[in-house]
Design an enzyme around this catalytic site. Structure first.
Site, PDB file in Angstrom:
ATOM      1  N   ASP A   1       2.793   5.136 -40.705  1.00 47.03           N
ATOM      2  CA  ASP A   1       1.719   6.012 -41.164  1.00 47.03           C
ATOM      3  C   ASP A   1       1.930   6.370 -42.637  1.00 47.03           C
ATOM      4  O   ASP A   1       1.817   7.527 -43.028  1.00 47.03           O
ATOM      5  CB  ASP A   1       1.648   7.274 -40.304  1.00 47.03           C
ATOM      6  CG  ASP A   1       0.340   8.036 -40.492  1.00 47.03           C
ATOM      7  OD1 ASP A   1      -0.659   7.421 -40.909  1.00 47.03           O
ATOM      8  OD2 ASP A   1       0.314   9.252 -40.231  1.00 47.03           O
TER       9      ASP A   1
ATOM     10  N   GLY B   1      -3.330  20.467 -41.112  1.00 52.21           N
ATOM     11  CA  GLY B   1      -4.097  19.257 -40.852  1.00 52.21           C
ATOM     12  C   GLY B   1      -4.391  19.116 -39.385  1.00 52.21           C
ATOM     13  O   GLY B   1      -4.197  20.042 -38.594  1.00 52.21           O
ATOM     14  N   GLY B   2      -4.863  17.923 -39.016  1.00 54.65           N
ATOM     15  CA  GLY B   2      -5.235  17.687 -37.638  1.00 54.65           C
ATOM     16  C   GLY B   2      -4.068  17.752 -36.678  1.00 54.65           C
ATOM     17  O   GLY B   2      -4.249  18.059 -35.495  1.00 54.65           O
ATOM     18  N   MET B   3      -2.866  17.453 -37.183  1.00 58.12           N
ATOM     19  CA  MET B   3      -1.699  17.409 -36.313  1.00 58.12           C
ATOM     20  C   MET B   3      -0.942  18.732 -36.245  1.00 58.12           C
ATOM     21  O   MET B   3      -0.154  18.945 -35.334  1.00 58.12           O
ATOM     22  CB  MET B   3      -0.742  16.309 -36.773  1.00 58.12           C
ATOM     23  CG  MET B   3      -1.281  14.910 -36.606  1.00 58.12           C
ATOM     24  SD  MET B   3      -1.659  14.548 -34.888  1.00 58.12           S
ATOM     25  CE  MET B   3      -0.034  14.728 -34.172  1.00 58.12           C
TER      26      MET B   3
ATOM     27  N   VAL C   1       2.135  23.731 -41.548  1.00 55.79           N
ATOM     28  CA  VAL C   1       3.471  23.835 -42.146  1.00 55.79           C
ATOM     29  C   VAL C   1       3.546  25.118 -42.964  1.00 55.79           C
ATOM     30  O   VAL C   1       2.627  25.433 -43.731  1.00 55.79           O
ATOM     31  CB  VAL C   1       3.783  22.623 -43.047  1.00 55.79           C
ATOM     32  CG1 VAL C   1       5.207  22.726 -43.597  1.00 55.79           C
ATOM     33  CG2 VAL C   1       3.603  21.318 -42.289  1.00 55.79           C
TER      34      VAL C   1
ATOM     35  N   ASN D   1       1.604  11.803 -46.947  1.00 59.26           N
ATOM     36  CA  ASN D   1       2.910  11.812 -46.283  1.00 59.26           C
ATOM     37  C   ASN D   1       4.061  11.572 -47.261  1.00 59.26           C
ATOM     38  O   ASN D   1       5.170  11.216 -46.858  1.00 59.26           O
ATOM     39  CB  ASN D   1       2.956  10.761 -45.169  1.00 59.26           C
ATOM     40  CG  ASN D   1       2.291  11.248 -43.904  1.00 59.26           C
ATOM     41  OD1 ASN D   1       2.008  12.435 -43.752  1.00 59.26           O
ATOM     42  ND2 ASN D   1       2.024  10.344 -42.980  1.00 59.26           N
TER      43      ASN D   1
ATOM     44  N   LYS E   1       0.999   6.968 -46.263  1.00 61.68           N
ATOM     45  CA  LYS E   1      -0.208   7.357 -46.980  1.00 61.68           C
ATOM     46  C   LYS E   1       0.186   8.421 -47.994  1.00 61.68           C
ATOM     47  O   LYS E   1       1.258   9.040 -47.873  1.00 61.68           O
ATOM     48  CB  LYS E   1      -1.271   7.892 -46.021  1.00 61.68           C
ATOM     49  CG  LYS E   1      -0.802   9.059 -45.152  1.00 61.68           C
ATOM     50  CD  LYS E   1      -1.872   9.441 -44.136  1.00 61.68           C
ATOM     51  CE  LYS E   1      -1.386  10.566 -43.209  1.00 61.68           C
ATOM     52  NZ  LYS E   1      -2.387  10.907 -42.185  1.00 61.68           N
TER      53      LYS E   1
ATOM     54  N   GLY F   1       0.425  24.024 -45.775  1.00 61.38           N
ATOM     55  CA  GLY F   1      -0.631  23.052 -45.498  1.00 61.38           C
ATOM     56  C   GLY F   1      -0.996  23.040 -44.035  1.00 61.38           C
ATOM     57  O   GLY F   1      -0.249  23.519 -43.174  1.00 61.38           O
TER      58      GLY F   1
END
Length: 308
Positions: free
Chosen positions: A141, A33-35, A38, A146, A143, A31
């Protein structure tokens, strides 16, 4: 967790720019994402599959965020928290090696599972967060993306919390420069977070976040939707969420009451601990009366009118 033989796995070519790394062999991308990103990797030293997470650079601050996440997760000894194996760095890129969870995120989890299964998953998350709070750690955080869900032998599902990158010590004082900074995911953050009040973050902040996740599982969407983050943040701070039964009339009233108690604007009106929320979820699963108050008839009518 599923087990693999290394010889039976064929890695993707050119997956990572480091072609020769004795410790880890990159198998596939899990995956992005913005951060960060992985990867699924083979850990040659430990002889196991793992997940390797790299953070994107944030003005040179990404190593601190990575260490914060790893340190927080590693302190929580609970089967519902993804285990951290190692924190390292290669070619100036810091990474976390973590337990590989063989399953999708809650965001992609099928809606075809029973209502009871959804409640059980949330109860599992409660238990993991109780362990985190006992260590003085607030996730901040919560959601669906996560949370990973894995099917165990026998068919039962098990949830795992991860991404403690925004975790905060309950006893710590936020840095003055961060007290009015909004950090988190707008659709799932608490009103105190949406207002930038870092000094008001407590374990009841996680109660709200888990309530928002429960709302998403019950209705198919978070408590507040909007065309922009600014609009959603304003709704989180000022609007009352539409009751879940206005979207799904067949939902049990007790479960709706539990969800709405989690989502109270005033933290003092929420469950005062994750343990209290877990106990009410247990009561629901056992068919016993819950402590969350029922909505008034007037509020039920108002929620129906909002649908038009």
């Amino acid at each position: 967790m599923a087990h693999f033989k290394h010889d039976s796995i064929t890695p993707e070519k050119g997956l990572f720019r480091i072609d020769s790394w004795d410790r880890y062999q990159f198998l596939t991308k899990l995956g992005q994402g913005g951060m960060g990103v992985v990867y699924k990797v083979w850990d040659a030293q430990a002889n196991r599959i793992a997940a390797l997470k790299f953070l994107r650079s944030e003005g040179g601050r990404h190593p601190q965020r990575l260490l914060q996440e790893a340190e927080a997760q590693s302190r929580i000894d609970h089967p519902g928290v993804c285990r951290v194996f190692e924190v390292g760095e290669i070619q100036r890129m810091p990474y976390i090696a973590m337990q590989f969870i063989d399953g999708p995120s809650l965001q992609a989890f099928t809606d075809e599972v029973s209502l009871e299964t959804k409640v059980i998953l949330v109860l599992q998350m409660c238990q993991a967060l109780i362990a985190a709070h006992r260590q003085g750690i607030v996730h901040r955080d919560l959601k669906p993306s996560n949370v990973l869900v894995e099917r165990k032998e026998g068919g039962a599902f098990w949830s795992y919390l991860l991404d403690f990158g925004l975790a905060q010590e309950l006893c710590s004082e936020p840095e003055p420069s961060m007290r009015k900074v909004i950090r988190g995911t707008p659709a799932y953050m608490s009103p105190e977070q949406a207002g930038g009040h870092e000094d008001r973050v407590t374990e009841r902040t996680d109660v709200y976040g888990l309530g928002a996740v429960l709302y998403r599982l019950l209705t198919g969407h978070p408590p507040f939707l909007g065309a922009s983050a600014k609009y959603i943040l304003s709704s989180v701070r000022r609007k009352r969420p539409t009751a879940p039964r206005a979207w799904v009339p067949a939902l049990p009233e007790a479960l709706e009451s539990i969800t709405l108690k989690c989502l109270e604007k005033d933290p003092d009106r929420r469950y005062q601990s994750m343990q209290a929320l877990a106990e009410d979820l247990q009561r629901f699963l056992q068919g016993e009366p819950v402590t969350a108050p029922r909505r008034s008839r007037a509020n039920q009518i108002l929620d129906r009118l909002r649908q038009f």
